[in-house]
Design a protein around this motif. Sequence first.
Motif, PDB file in Angstrom:
ATOM      1  N   ASP A   1      36.672  45.046  45.558  1.00  0.00           N
ATOM      2  CA  ASP A   1      36.988  46.432  45.906  1.00  0.00           C
ATOM      3  C   ASP A   1      35.726  47.283  45.792  1.00  0.00           C
ATOM      4  O   ASP A   1      35.323  47.694  44.704  1.00  0.00           O
ATOM      5  CB  ASP A   1      38.068  46.970  44.959  1.00  0.00           C
ATOM      6  N   ARG A   2      35.097  47.539  46.932  1.00  0.00           N
ATOM      7  CA  ARG A   2      33.859  48.311  46.953  1.00  0.00           C
ATOM      8  C   ARG A   2      34.098  49.808  47.073  1.00  0.00           C
ATOM      9  O   ARG A   2      33.156  50.590  47.135  1.00  0.00           O
ATOM     10  CB  ARG A   2      32.975  47.832  48.107  1.00  0.00           C
ATOM     11  N   GLY A   3      35.362  50.200  47.113  1.00  0.00           N
ATOM     12  CA  GLY A   3      35.689  51.606  47.328  1.00  0.00           C
ATOM     13  C   GLY A   3      35.748  52.436  46.063  1.00  0.00           C
ATOM     14  O   GLY A   3      36.008  53.637  46.127  1.00  0.00           O
ATOM     15  N   ARG A   4      35.533  51.810  44.907  1.00  0.00           N
ATOM     16  CA  ARG A   4      35.577  52.568  43.654  1.00  0.00           C
ATOM     17  C   ARG A   4      34.627  51.927  42.647  1.00  0.00           C
ATOM     18  O   ARG A   4      34.234  50.777  42.785  1.00  0.00           O
ATOM     19  CB  ARG A   4      37.008  52.592  43.105  1.00  0.00           C
ATOM     20  N   TYR A   5      34.302  52.719  41.630  1.00  0.00           N
ATOM     21  CA  TYR A   5      33.464  52.187  40.555  1.00  0.00           C
ATOM     22  C   TYR A   5      34.209  51.102  39.780  1.00  0.00           C
ATOM     23  O   TYR A   5      35.428  51.186  39.601  1.00  0.00           O
ATOM     24  CB  TYR A   5      33.107  53.291  39.557  1.00  0.00           C
ATOM     25  N   PRO A   6      33.472  50.123  39.254  1.00  0.00           N
ATOM     26  CA  PRO A   6      34.105  49.233  38.275  1.00  0.00           C
ATOM     27  C   PRO A   6      34.394  50.006  36.981  1.00  0.00           C
ATOM     28  O   PRO A   6      33.862  51.093  36.764  1.00  0.00           O
ATOM     29  CB  PRO A   6      33.032  48.159  38.022  1.00  0.00           C
ATOM     30  N   ASP A   7      35.237  49.440  36.138  1.00  0.00           N
ATOM     31  CA  ASP A   7      35.443  49.982  34.799  1.00  0.00           C
ATOM     32  C   ASP A   7      34.094  50.034  34.090  1.00  0.00           C
ATOM     33  O   ASP A   7      33.427  49.002  33.946  1.00  0.00           O
ATOM     34  CB  ASP A   7      36.411  49.065  34.038  1.00  0.00           C
TER      35      ASP A   7
ATOM     36  N   VAL B   1      23.608  37.128  44.395  1.00  0.00           N
ATOM     37  CA  VAL B   1      24.577  37.890  43.602  1.00  0.00           C
ATOM     38  C   VAL B   1      24.006  38.025  42.198  1.00  0.00           C
ATOM     39  O   VAL B   1      23.848  37.048  41.477  1.00  0.00           O
ATOM     40  CB  VAL B   1      25.952  37.193  43.548  1.00  0.00           C
ATOM     41  N   ARG B   2      23.701  39.261  41.804  1.00  0.00           N
ATOM     42  CA  ARG B   2      23.039  39.488  40.520  1.00  0.00           C
ATOM     43  C   ARG B   2      24.105  39.856  39.488  1.00  0.00           C
ATOM     44  O   ARG B   2      24.561  41.005  39.431  1.00  0.00           O
ATOM     45  CB  ARG B   2      21.998  40.608  40.644  1.00  0.00           C
TER      46      ARG B   2
ATOM     47  N   LEU C   1      26.826  46.467  36.492  1.00  0.00           N
ATOM     48  CA  LEU C   1      27.351  45.363  37.287  1.00  0.00           C
ATOM     49  C   LEU C   1      28.199  45.922  38.424  1.00  0.00           C
ATOM     50  O   LEU C   1      29.075  46.768  38.199  1.00  0.00           O
ATOM     51  CB  LEU C   1      28.199  44.456  36.391  1.00  0.00           C
ATOM     52  N   SER C   2      27.943  45.476  39.659  1.00  0.00           N
ATOM     53  CA  SER C   2      28.672  45.962  40.828  1.00  0.00           C
ATOM     54  C   SER C   2      30.072  45.377  40.891  1.00  0.00           C
ATOM     55  O   SER C   2      30.429  44.455  40.145  1.00  0.00           O
ATOM     56  CB  SER C   2      27.915  45.575  42.101  1.00  0.00           C
TER      57      SER C   2
ATOM     58  N   GLU D   1      31.164  43.501  43.256  1.00  0.00           N
ATOM     59  CA  GLU D   1      31.005  42.089  43.612  1.00  0.00           C
ATOM     60  C   GLU D   1      30.680  41.258  42.374  1.00  0.00           C
ATOM     61  O   GLU D   1      31.188  40.145  42.207  1.00  0.00           O
ATOM     62  CB  GLU D   1      29.886  41.916  44.641  1.00  0.00           C
ATOM     63  N   GLY D   2      29.802  41.802  41.519  1.00  0.00           N
ATOM     64  CA  GLY D   2      29.428  41.071  40.317  1.00  0.00           C
ATOM     65  C   GLY D   2      30.604  40.831  39.394  1.00  0.00           C
ATOM     66  O   GLY D   2      30.739  39.753  38.802  1.00  0.00           O
ATOM     67  N   VAL D   3      31.467  41.832  39.275  1.00  0.00           N
ATOM     68  CA  VAL D   3      32.651  41.681  38.419  1.00  0.00           C
ATOM     69  C   VAL D   3      33.536  40.553  38.931  1.00  0.00           C
ATOM     70  O   VAL D   3      33.949  39.662  38.170  1.00  0.00           O
ATOM     71  CB  VAL D   3      33.449  43.005  38.362  1.00  0.00           C
ATOM     72  N   GLU D   4      33.840  40.559  40.216  1.00  0.00           N
ATOM     73  CA  GLU D   4      34.719  39.531  40.775  1.00  0.00           C
ATOM     74  C   GLU D   4      34.054  38.158  40.751  1.00  0.00           C
ATOM     75  O   GLU D   4      34.717  37.132  40.559  1.00  0.00           O
ATOM     76  CB  GLU D   4      35.129  39.907  42.196  1.00  0.00           C
ATOM     77  N   PHE D   5      32.773  38.129  40.939  1.00  0.00           N
ATOM     78  CA  PHE D   5      32.012  36.880  40.881  1.00  0.00           C
ATOM     79  C   PHE D   5      32.153  36.223  39.507  1.00  0.00           C
ATOM     80  O   PHE D   5      32.423  35.019  39.401  1.00  0.00           O
ATOM     81  CB  PHE D   5      30.548  37.201  41.185  1.00  0.00           C
ATOM     82  N   LEU D   6      31.988  37.013  38.443  1.00  0.00           N
ATOM     83  CA  LEU D   6      32.085  36.462  37.095  1.00  0.00           C
ATOM     84  C   LEU D   6      33.519  36.076  36.745  1.00  0.00           C
ATOM     85  O   LEU D   6      33.750  35.089  36.038  1.00  0.00           O
ATOM     86  CB  LEU D   6      31.530  37.451  36.076  1.00  0.00           C
ATOM     87  N   LYS D   7      34.480  36.830  37.240  1.00  0.00           N
ATOM     88  CA  LYS D   7      35.873  36.430  37.023  1.00  0.00           C
ATOM     89  C   LYS D   7      36.149  35.071  37.677  1.00  0.00           C
ATOM     90  O   LYS D   7      36.801  34.197  37.089  1.00  0.00           O
ATOM     91  CB  LYS D   7      36.819  37.488  37.591  1.00  0.00           C
ATOM     92  N   ALA D   8      35.636  34.895  38.895  1.00  0.00           N
ATOM     93  CA  ALA D   8      35.867  33.644  39.615  1.00  0.00           C
ATOM     94  C   ALA D   8      35.160  32.472  38.939  1.00  0.00           C
ATOM     95  O   ALA D   8      35.619  31.324  39.038  1.00  0.00           O
ATOM     96  CB  ALA D   8      35.404  33.774  41.064  1.00  0.00           C
ATOM     97  N   TRP D   9      34.059  32.746  38.252  1.00  0.00           N
ATOM     98  CA  TRP D   9      33.335  31.699  37.528  1.00  0.00           C
ATOM     99  C   TRP D   9      34.226  31.006  36.498  1.00  0.00           C
ATOM    100  O   TRP D   9      34.111  29.812  36.269  1.00  0.00           O
ATOM    101  CB  TRP D   9      32.113  32.305  36.849  1.00  0.00           C
ATOM    102  N   THR D  10      35.141  31.744  35.898  1.00  0.00           N
ATOM    103  CA  THR D  10      35.961  31.194  34.821  1.00  0.00           C
ATOM    104  C   THR D  10      37.157  30.387  35.318  1.00  0.00           C
ATOM    105  O   THR D  10      37.870  29.783  34.513  1.00  0.00           O
ATOM    106  CB  THR D  10      36.483  32.328  33.914  1.00  0.00           C
ATOM    107  N   LEU D  11      37.405  30.368  36.626  1.00  0.00           N
ATOM    108  CA  LEU D  11      38.583  29.694  37.164  1.00  0.00           C
ATOM    109  C   LEU D  11      38.434  28.174  37.079  1.00  0.00           C
ATOM    110  O   LEU D  11      37.357  27.631  37.354  1.00  0.00           O
ATOM    111  CB  LEU D  11      38.823  30.102  38.616  1.00  0.00           C
ATOM    112  N   PRO D  12      39.503  27.453  36.744  1.00  0.00           N
ATOM    113  CA  PRO D  12      39.425  25.984  36.674  1.00  0.00           C
ATOM    114  C   PRO D  12      38.942  25.347  37.974  1.00  0.00           C
ATOM    115  O   PRO D  12      38.173  24.385  37.946  1.00  0.00           O
ATOM    116  CB  PRO D  12      40.862  25.576  36.346  1.00  0.00           C
ATOM    117  N   GLN D  13      39.382  25.864  39.127  1.00  0.00           N
ATOM    118  CA  GLN D  13      38.969  25.270  40.391  1.00  0.00           C
ATOM    119  C   GLN D  13      37.465  25.390  40.588  1.00  0.00           C
ATOM    120  O   GLN D  13      36.811  24.470  41.101  1.00  0.00           O
ATOM    121  CB  GLN D  13      39.711  25.918  41.564  1.00  0.00           C
TER     122      GLN D  13
END
Length: 352
Positions: free
Chosen positions: A51-57, A218-219, A244-245, A247-259
């Motif tokens: 979601d690029r339309g708002r700031y991350p937390d 992706v930084r 962290l942008s 994209e960065g937030v979602e990238f790190l969340k996806a890193w933790t996924l089992p798949q």
Amino acid sequence: MGLMGEPLAVPVVHVEHGGPDGGAPVRWDFSTNANPLPPPAPVLRALRDADRGRYPDPQYGALRQGLGAFLGVAPGRVLPTAGSSEGIRRLTLAARLQGVSVVWVPQPGYGDYRAAAQALGLEVRGYTSAGALLDGLQRGAGRALVWLCEPCNPTGATLPAAFWPALQEMAQARGAWLALDRAYEPLRLWGQDPVPDAVAQSAWQLGSPNKALGLTGVRAGWIVAPGDGELGAALLALAPSWVLSAEGVEFLKAWTLPQTQQVLAAAREQLKVWKRQQWAALQALGWKQQPSVVPFWLAAPGFSDKQRQLLALRERGVKLRDATSFGLPGWVRVSVQPPQAQRALAEAWGEA
């Protein structure tokens, strides 16, 4: 300019990297140490749907909770970064504000450790082995920040298991900060992580999965603060707002996924096969090579005219990482690449 018109006394430190160099796109890039295999589908979906339309937390609460669970630490100890290089700069500043005056860096090693220290006017000391570091800390004066990269860039080497408890004991006696760069641990192809958990928990640990996932553009990363994370609050306060942008937030969340982790595990098995093939191919060309536990390593091609030959390779779409900036003028760092790229390197080397 300074307040009175004088030039600011900021050291200018040039740090070289692999990857793009401002020229034409590199077709066969052996200079970057990123995973050459396609990124896992969950990671690509996460980047697409961010979601690029708002700031991350600004406090990254949910992200820190998820990363903490994945890493097995309290969420308050997890500090998001805009990748390891930003984390290195921020941690060095925090150490400087806490009275650190000396920074120890691996030699050869990643140039940003030295650059961050020199930018703050800190004394930099290099070490070439585990024994040299322990001896230097024993003899040295001044509170120190000690950088360790495990496995190490650019060598791909790993430090012995017996070294780590000795280092922890020395650091505690000397009041030193230990900073453990874990960027390449997810790409370890052989052996086990040698760092005991007690040592890791006493150190600042930096993570950045973009190399393991082949998405270096992706930084995004994190620092795990030592102990109960009390010092982490100060380090978090030194970060820019929204460091962290989305994209960065979602990238790190996806890193933790089992798949994601399953795809990475399969990638490591493929990289082992390709590394054995590439090692044999370079050996057949007469290149000297240094063993490593990751999909990159140091090689000495036996240059007759290094600059001309590297340029000739570059013109043929092949790039190697010149190791001169690491203090190794006759060497290059090479990364594992697919068989087609390996053939291209062999052909281009024969023509260079």
